[in-house]
Design a protein around this motif. Structure first.
Motif: not given
Length: 255
Positions: A183, A185-187, A189-190
């Motif tokens: 996660i 990668y998603v973190a 981006i956010l």
């Protein structure tokens, strides 16, 4: 139960509140049921409601909320500067736990860089709160049609800092997720989105505050001037702090 005489200051009372000291006239005997279901639950709910409303207004209508507060609509809002101090504490706490969970994230600077970073972390409250008068002064010079004095601009500056600190808290919480595989990668981006929103937040605040007072062109050159002043001033202040810290063995502000 309503009383004809205030139980706090003993003045005559004609309404729901004492005209002299402000205490509620409707007082009850303290029982276990009243203590648990009114004093604690009711009090905590109102506190949280005020905090949540203030944070909501900070993002949905920051400029107008600040103007409402300046114009006297204050009961529903939680004190912005108390909330700022709470968020500074939460940010410091999340950074601390991030360093504990991921030791590789700890500052690797040495020498003058380490002194500078230690100074910033040791005086974070003073430094962050110091941005409020800086922002207020720049807005006072640029957004003259708001017709606010410098102290009133402090409120809008406080709303600015409050929104930025909430976004910083999201970034710090997302950093805690970086330690979990799958996660990060998603973190990442956010976190980038939150950082971008931090840069844009003063634009949204002053656009919302100056609604219908300037044309788009008039607002654009003013907000660019505001950013230019702020960036130059922050750069000068950080350079000055760097110079002082690296030339003295002990230099700490106290709050």
């Amino acid at each position: 139960m309503n009383h004809k005489q205030c139980l706090n200051c003993e003045q005559t009372v004609s309404g729901n509140y004492c005209q002299n000291c402000g205490q509620k006239n409707n007082t009850h005997a303290i029982t276990l049921k009243h203590f648990l279901f009114h004093d604690i639950i009711h009090g905590v709910w109102h506190l949280e409601k005020g905090i949540l409303l203030t944070i909501k207004e900070t993002f949905t209508r920051p400029g107008q909320a600040a103007l409402d507060y300046i114009n006297g609509k204050r009961v529903k809002y939680y004190n912005v500067f108390y909330l700022i101090l709470m968020l500074i504490g939460l940010n410091v706490l999340t950074v601390h736990y991030h360093h504990k969970i991921d030791p590789s994230s700890v500052n690797k600077n040495v020498g003058d860089g380490l002194k500078f970073m230690n100074f910033l972390s040791g005086n974070v409250k003073v430094i962050l709160l110091g941005f409020v008068p800086l922002i207020a002064l720049n807005a006072f010079l640029v957004f003259r049609r708001l017709k606010l004095n410098l102290a009133e601009h402090f409120i809008i500056g406080g709303i600015n800092l409050l929104g930025i600190l909430v976004l910083c808290l999201f970034i710090n919480l997302l950093s805690l997720l970086d330690t979990f595989q799958g996660i990060e990668y998603v973190a990442g981006i956010l976190k980038f989105i939150c950082f971008f929103l931090i840069l844009l937040f003063p634009i949204w605040t002053y656009f919302n505050a100056t609604k219908k007072r300037y044309s788009i062109l008039g607002f654009t050159w003013r907000i660019l001037t505001f950013y230019m002043f702020t960036i130059i001033e922050i750069s000068i202040i950080l350079y000055f702090i760097m110079f002082i810290v690296t030339n003295q063995t002990t230099f700490k502000l106290n709050l």
